[in-house]
Motif scaffolding. Sequence first.
Motif, PDB file in Angstrom:
ATOM      1  N   GLN A 196      12.071 -14.866   3.784  1.00 52.39           N
ATOM      2  CA  GLN A 196      11.795 -15.513   2.537  1.00 52.39           C
ATOM      3  C   GLN A 196      12.424 -16.981   2.919  1.00 52.39           C
ATOM      4  O   GLN A 196      11.933 -17.988   2.490  1.00 52.39           O
ATOM      5  CB  GLN A 196      12.314 -14.971   1.439  1.00 52.39           C
ATOM      6  N   ASP A 249       8.134 -11.612   3.585  1.00 48.78           N
ATOM      7  CA  ASP A 249       8.895 -11.626   2.241  1.00 48.78           C
ATOM      8  C   ASP A 249       8.905 -12.619   1.598  1.00 48.78           C
ATOM      9  O   ASP A 249       9.439 -13.671   1.681  1.00 48.78           O
ATOM     10  CB  ASP A 249      10.296 -11.031   2.560  1.00 48.78           C
ATOM     11  N   GLU A 250       7.880 -12.618   0.418  1.00 48.77           N
ATOM     12  CA  GLU A 250       7.735 -13.913  -0.423  1.00 48.77           C
ATOM     13  C   GLU A 250       7.631 -15.087   0.435  1.00 48.77           C
ATOM     14  O   GLU A 250       8.320 -16.140   0.135  1.00 48.77           O
ATOM     15  CB  GLU A 250       8.823 -13.895  -1.383  1.00 48.77           C
ATOM     16  N   VAL A 253       5.126  -9.421   0.699  1.00 48.33           N
ATOM     17  CA  VAL A 253       5.919  -9.134  -0.513  1.00 48.33           C
ATOM     18  C   VAL A 253       5.766 -10.320  -1.646  1.00 48.33           C
ATOM     19  O   VAL A 253       5.697 -11.365  -1.232  1.00 48.33           O
ATOM     20  CB  VAL A 253       7.263  -8.840  -0.454  1.00 48.33           C
ATOM     21  N   THR A 294      11.836  -5.784  -1.195  1.00 49.76           N
ATOM     22  CA  THR A 294      12.575  -6.304  -0.098  1.00 49.76           C
ATOM     23  C   THR A 294      13.213  -5.194   0.559  1.00 49.76           C
ATOM     24  O   THR A 294      13.166  -5.223   1.658  1.00 49.76           O
ATOM     25  CB  THR A 294      13.748  -7.433  -0.564  1.00 49.76           C
ATOM     26  N   SER A 307      20.404 -13.928   7.355  1.00 51.37           N
ATOM     27  CA  SER A 307      19.169 -13.893   7.751  1.00 51.37           C
ATOM     28  C   SER A 307      18.795 -14.427   9.169  1.00 51.37           C
ATOM     29  O   SER A 307      17.709 -14.057   9.923  1.00 51.37           O
ATOM     30  CB  SER A 307      18.170 -14.153   6.531  1.00 51.37           C
ATOM     31  N   ARG A 346      12.830  -4.269   4.273  1.00 55.33           N
ATOM     32  CA  ARG A 346      13.804  -4.289   5.513  1.00 55.33           C
ATOM     33  C   ARG A 346      14.151  -3.192   5.781  1.00 55.33           C
ATOM     34  O   ARG A 346      14.597  -2.809   7.172  1.00 55.33           O
ATOM     35  CB  ARG A 346      15.111  -4.829   4.444  1.00 55.33           C
TER      36      ARG A 346
END
Lengths: 373, 569
Positions: free
Chosen positions: A103, A179-180, A211, A64, B461, A68
Amino acid sequence: MTVKFKEPKMAQTRDGAAVAGARKIEITNVNVHYGELHVLKDINLEIQPGEFFAFLGPSGCGKTTLLRLIAGFNNASSGDVRVGGQDILAMPPWKRDVGMVFQSYALWPHLSVARNVAFGLEERKLPRDEVARRVKAALELVGMGHLADRRPSQLSGGQQQRVAVARTIAIEPKVLLLDEPLSNLDAKMRVQVRRELRDLQQRLNLTTIFVTHDQEEANAICDRIAVFGDGRIQQVGRPMDLYERPASLFVANFLGTANILDGELVTVDGKRLFKVTDTISVPVPDGVTISPGTRLVFRPQHASLEDAGGQGVRLPGRVSNIEFLGASVRYGVMVGTSEVLIDVPFQSGASVRTVGADVNVLLPSDCMLWLAE
Amino acid sequence: MTNLAIGRLRRFSATPGQMAVVLLIAAFLLAFLLVPAATVIYVAFTEKGTSNLTLVNFLDFFRNDLFVRSFWNSVYVSSLSVVWATLFALPLAVITTRFQFRGAMLIQTLGFLPLIMPPFVGAVAMQLLFGRNGSVNLLLDQHLGFKLPFMDGLNGVVFVQSLHYFPFILINVSNSLRQIDSAMEEAAQNLGSSGFRLFRRIIFPLAMPGYLAGASLVFVKVFDDLATPLLLNVKDMLAPQAYLRVTSIGLADPMGYVISTILIAVSIFAMWASVAVMRGREYSTVQRGGGGLARRKMKRGEAILAYGAVTLVLLLVLSPHIGLLLLSFATIWSFSPLPDGYTMANYGRVIGESSIYIKNTLIYASLAGLIDVVLGGAIAYLVLRTKIIGRAWLDWAAMSALAIPGVVLGIGYLRTYYGVTLPDGTPLATLSIMLVLALSVRRLPYALRACYAAMQQISVSLEEAAENLGANKRRTVRRIVLPLMMGGILAGFVTSFSTAAVELSATLMLIQSNSEAPIAYGLYMFMQSPAGRGPGAALGVIAVILVAVCTFASHYVIERSQKAMGARK
Ligand SMILES: Nc1ncnc2c1ncn2[C@@H]1O[C@H](COP(=O)(O)OP(=O)(O)OP(=O)(O)O)[C@@H](O)[C@H]1O
Ligand SMILES: [Mg+2]
């Protein structure tokens, strides 16, 4: 939930989530620290235009963090990241055009599905009718056109995931970072959605990084995989190459099941032998270097069992455990003090050995791997 | 420069906009909180008329019998108020959290009481109900032949304050009790503990942090309160002395500043003590997910006891409100258990004469609330979302307002800004905007907490996704952060608004003329003369209704907006 991505119409490729000229990603000598913690160590990686690339590794190894970094949410203490030849590390996240699917999906709860997807286009100050057209195209591409007016909280996990993807591809990013993206879905959905993702990526010809810490997922849909361990890239390669020719014990262990035998190098009559126990040793092929810590590694399905005779290396042992897996039978065989696993294809009518039987484990020499940490 | 150093630097960098915001907030806090407070302390430590540092003023303070008595009276009243508030609050907290109890909701609503009515308003009504010649004592005398000195001297202050502020303990203890994992209780029962021993050895220690937080809040509030003792004609307490010194002898007299400094010191000490007592003891085993303590059905005897206790406390708690309502409709009410007759005249008079108070209050309190949420939101963002240098300092400075009593801030403003004049010669300190600033500084900690809580609920996020799609920091704040924080911001605004609307101590210091006064000031003026009590009570009722309506309206809005957003994850 069975909505498939529709075939792209011309209109979509022209003004929807259009085909972007795929970009290359080059990562050179990247190091990342969190305070004193050295999280990424000397990362070098080149990802080809249009490639579907996976970051694979155990939890906490820095996948991650690297993703990022590319998106602009981390800082490198040294190194370079280029996308399409352009150095992006000095740019703020909002200038990078690097689409990321989070994610947790990170859908904004106060905006409808359509407004979520429109966000990036509005930030680019596109005319209103074009925004509307591209929102529609992106949602249709992921099969979510009929749910445009819903709030994110009114969607299932899989639907949210598609909206997150639509929101990202609507801005036609240069590369796509995932990401996942499947970790919040149940096992069945995961298999379906990963195929849809692969489909979409192929259609848009987008350089994509995916990922995951699920090796099956990476094997199934990715062109190439970088295996991460302890903040370093352990190995890069196609899924099959990594499986067949892991470069280290770490990779062999992480991808699939591996039998690992410990031993030491002895020389008898000028011949090099790998001594596993006092009575069991394996001849070392010429050209293989054995250093302290080198182990003998082989996959369960590459070895076989026999009563006597035949070609190749033999390890005497005793059956200690039997598991029926359907297509094959997995035997646990005690060789010296360690148990190795051997998969034997199952044929109806074939005799099955019993626990306690004395057997020989037959190792074809081209399947033996000599690996260190 | 090495690459590593560049990386480090990059991490600390902030946008010019963020830096400008930090500087603005710092300037505001300096000018309207830190400098006035520091001035007060500085004057307390300097020789009168010179700038020589000295302890002589403090020696004078302790040589003066009146001051020493006032100090101990304040300590006595605050401590006793904590004791009584504890006695009121603990049974209610235990009954509502550990048993199945019908009135639980009603009791929780009590938590709003200290917010919507200043204690001095109730003080007058309490005097009529419980005073030497109040309803209760008249009835006692008539039927049983004796009187009880509920309201005599310091007793009256303790009685009014503990009834008014006990909800702070109630709320904190109930919250702690509710968060205790039921497994803790079950484990103790499993090991053979039960009943009162279980409560004393397991439950109460686990609720201790909540209790101490509430108790120290009550102590500080009572210690700093100025208007209640004054209205009950108790002058020998510390906060009233500070006020009287400054208003009667003048701004040059050092004693007002010495008393203020002692008020600050005691506030800080009480807050520090409540934290320090807990330090080194591990009570953070409080977990969620266990669903809290199991609620037991009450046995018959227990139920009678519980409902009896709750009814008694509720009657006491509501007595000032009932008294106020009666008084507002009364023609004459003295030496009789109930008013002689009823009339609407008080309301008529108040609405005719006092609409200016209401208008001023609305203006001041909304401006103060607005300033608070703007500052609170900005500080919360800077602390939680940036690494800009000085952010922790801003947070600390804003929270330190908790330790500055209103009367001290008022004195600080007068001293700091009296010499500063506008071109036409008006001293800055006499402008009503100063009152708005004082109110906003005093309420900033509450608004800041609300904004923190709201921002902590927003997953980072969500903001990163916006930046990833092309929105810069400013746009992200506008389009994502602000809409998502709206509920919390509104909650912060309401807390600031409703408490600022009834604040008196800073107001008494800073307001010079009736035409600029807010409701609290008007109430105080009315309540001082016997003839003004009727209209005063009417104004009090209006104030309570005003604040209550605003509070509930905003709760409604917050709930609706959250529902519209769907279940937040
Ligand atoms: N903000 C942070 N501050 C300090 N350390 C961090 C921070 N974020 C991550 N780390 C640490 O950096 C290391 C790498 O974290 P990262 O999130 O990149 O792991 P990951 O490979 O994505 O793991 P996972 O598969 O669990 O998501 C971990 O040891 C983690 O504890
Ligand atoms: Mg991760």
